[in-house]
Design a protein around this motif. Structure first.
Motif, PDB file in Angstrom:
ATOM      1  N   SER A 261       0.832  -1.201   0.000  1.00 46.59           N
ATOM      2  CA  SER A 261       0.000   0.000   0.000  1.00 46.59           C
ATOM      3  C   SER A 261       0.866   1.250   0.000  1.00 46.59           C
ATOM      4  O   SER A 261       2.021   1.224   0.451  1.00 46.59           O
TER       5      SER A 261
ATOM      6  N   TYR B 208     -12.245  10.603  -1.802  1.00 44.84           N
ATOM      7  CA  TYR B 208     -12.578  11.277  -0.540  1.00 44.84           C
ATOM      8  C   TYR B 208     -14.060  11.058  -0.246  1.00 44.84           C
ATOM      9  O   TYR B 208     -14.880  10.761  -1.140  1.00 44.84           O
TER      10      TYR B 208
ATOM     11  N   TRP C 254     -17.923   6.983  -2.012  1.00 43.61           N
ATOM     12  CA  TRP C 254     -16.615   7.603  -2.149  1.00 43.61           C
ATOM     13  C   TRP C 254     -16.515   8.243  -3.543  1.00 43.61           C
ATOM     14  O   TRP C 254     -16.879   7.652  -4.543  1.00 43.61           O
TER      15      TRP C 254
ATOM     16  N   ARG D 176      -8.335   8.817   0.882  1.00 48.81           N
ATOM     17  CA  ARG D 176      -7.663   7.522   0.829  1.00 48.81           C
ATOM     18  C   ARG D 176      -7.032   7.311  -0.538  1.00 48.81           C
ATOM     19  O   ARG D 176      -7.462   7.906  -1.552  1.00 48.81           O
TER      20      ARG D 176
ATOM     21  N   GLN E 297      -5.068   4.103  -3.095  1.00 47.57           N
ATOM     22  CA  GLN E 297      -4.842   2.681  -3.353  1.00 47.57           C
ATOM     23  C   GLN E 297      -3.912   2.522  -4.541  1.00 47.57           C
ATOM     24  O   GLN E 297      -3.993   3.282  -5.524  1.00 47.57           O
TER      25      GLN E 297
ATOM     26  N   TRP F   7      -6.493   0.023   0.875  1.00 48.13           N
ATOM     27  CA  TRP F   7      -6.664   1.464   0.946  1.00 48.13           C
ATOM     28  C   TRP F   7      -5.956   2.019   2.183  1.00 48.13           C
ATOM     29  O   TRP F   7      -5.976   1.416   3.239  1.00 48.13           O
ATOM     30  N   VAL F   8      -5.343   3.191   2.004  1.00 46.55           N
ATOM     31  CA  VAL F   8      -4.725   3.916   3.108  1.00 46.55           C
ATOM     32  C   VAL F   8      -5.370   5.291   3.166  1.00 46.55           C
ATOM     33  O   VAL F   8      -5.464   5.978   2.153  1.00 46.55           O
ATOM     34  N   GLN F   9      -5.843   5.705   4.353  1.00 48.00           N
ATOM     35  CA  GLN F   9      -6.613   6.935   4.456  1.00 48.00           C
ATOM     36  C   GLN F   9      -6.128   7.818   5.603  1.00 48.00           C
ATOM     37  O   GLN F   9      -5.472   7.340   6.535  1.00 48.00           O
TER      38      GLN F   9
END
Length: 387
Positions: free
Chosen positions: A26, A61, A76, A104, A106, A116-118
């Protein structure tokens, strides 16, 4: 038998999921770079896939309150889809300045996708405030006027409409002094007057924007310097008058010399310095602007006559012949008596008179011929000048 098939299917399904999600890392170190209402999300990703495939990124977002809904109903919104760059601009998404959002990212390849990183983002709290859009200084007697323009958002609107309790920190100091000795002034106004400053002195000013609620401060604006005013003394008026007089004299001198040089150049081009004969100039001044040649009258005499050697020799020869004839006549008539002597003297006098008249006519013809030659030379000179 059926149980073994079930286990085999479950094993292959888990293997496929691990291939899709487990092998691709990620994005990391998500960072927001903000200024007023300009938002740019950046991240790091330094891993390589096993198949050396191209990696793309997708950024989305959502408002945080919508995440409380079930996963299937969460909406999203994608901002950057399958981009190669490791950044995404959220400026034009219209994020509410006082709202709370989740952003986030990806990573994807042709066969795999990462998790996903948010991060959370609240513009009012997290967005940096910018310095004044412009600072203007005006000089007055014993002071300065400072005009500060508010920071602007991405639509060129004042940030005062969004940021509560915005004020400005003004620092000013003498130009030759260190900035560490600067005086400080806090104000919420866009127009400030600094009074009781030294006359005719250069001062420098920098301005910083400050938000009290979240204690946010911008960077300082560019340094602006100007000179304060003061009363104009008689000595300064005299110096200004003297300087302006000198400048005016120099300007007049340059213009005069330039005009004179131009006049001389044009005159040498259109009126070259070539002297015409005196008689042409006399006729031109007397009759008209154009030279006109006149036919000489018969009674005109030449002022100067040049006789060539051939003419002189011919005249001498004629005189010698005349003398010889006279001598011969005297010898032949020596015995004729008194009557013959009188006849010879009369004949001699007549011949002398005729010779004098002949010489006068010859001299007049030569004078006319020389005058015609001079007129022809003058005509040739005038034609040359016209060409």
């Amino acid at each position: 038998m059926h149980s073994s098939c079930w286990y085999n299917c479950a094993f292959f399904l888990l293997l496929e999921v691990s291939v899709v999600f487990g092998d691709l890392s990620s994005p990391q170190n998500l960072t927001l770079h903000t200024l007023n209402t300009h938002y740019i999300l950046q991240w790091d990703w330094g891993h390589e896939t096993a198949m050396n495939e191209t990696v793309t990124f997708t950024a989305q977002y959502i408002a945080q309150y919508k995440t409380r809904r079930p996963t299937q109903s969460q909406n999203w919104k994608s901002v950057c889809v399958n981009v190669v760059e490791r950044r995404c601009d959220f400026t034009d998404t219209g994020l509410f300045y006082f709202g709370l959002f989740l952003l986030r990212v990806q990573a994807k390849t042709a066969r795999q996708s990462s998790c996903w990183v948010q991060i959370e983002f609240c513009p009012d709290k997290h967005a940096a405030i910018g310095p004044p859009s412009s600072v203007q200084l005006n000089s007055i007697i014993d002071g300065l006027e400072i005009i500060v323009a508010d920071p602007l958002d991405n639509t060129n609107q004042s940030m005062k409409d969004l940021v509560q309790n915005m004020n400005y920190l003004i620092q000013y100091w003498k130009k030759h002094e260190d900035v560490q000795k600067a005086d400080i002034l806090w104000t919420k106004n866009n127009f400030v007057t600094l009074s009781e400053l030294e006359k005719w002195t250069w001062y420098c000013v920098i301005v910083q924007t400050h938000c009290e609620f979240y204690n946010k401060s911008s960077v300082y604006s560019d340094t602006h310097c100007t000179q304060t005013g003061g009363e104009t003394t008689n000595l300064m008026i005299f110096l200004y008058f003297l300087i302006s007089l000198v400048l005016f004299f120099l300007l007049f001198l340059v213009l005069f010399l330039g005009s004179f040089k131009t006049y001389k150049t044009l005159k040498s081009i259109f009126y070259p310095s070539v002297t015409l004969p005196s008689y042409i100039l006399e006729h031109r001044a007397a009759d008209s602007d154009m030279p006109r040649l006149l036919i000489p009258e018969p009674e005109m005499f030449c002022e100067h006559l040049d006789i060539t050697s051939a003419e002189v020799n011919a005249a001498i020869t004629v005189m010698e012949q005349d003398q010889g004839i006279e001598t011969h006549s005297q010898h032949d008539s020596g015995d004729s008596g008194f009557i013959s002597t009188e006849e010879d003297s009369c004949h001699k006098e007549y011949r002398r008179t005729q010779r004098i008249k002949h010489n006068e006519v010859h001299m007049e013809d030569m004078c006319k011929m020389n005058h015609r030659e001079e007129i022809q030379d003058g005509m040739m000179g005038v034609l040359c000048l016209k060409q």
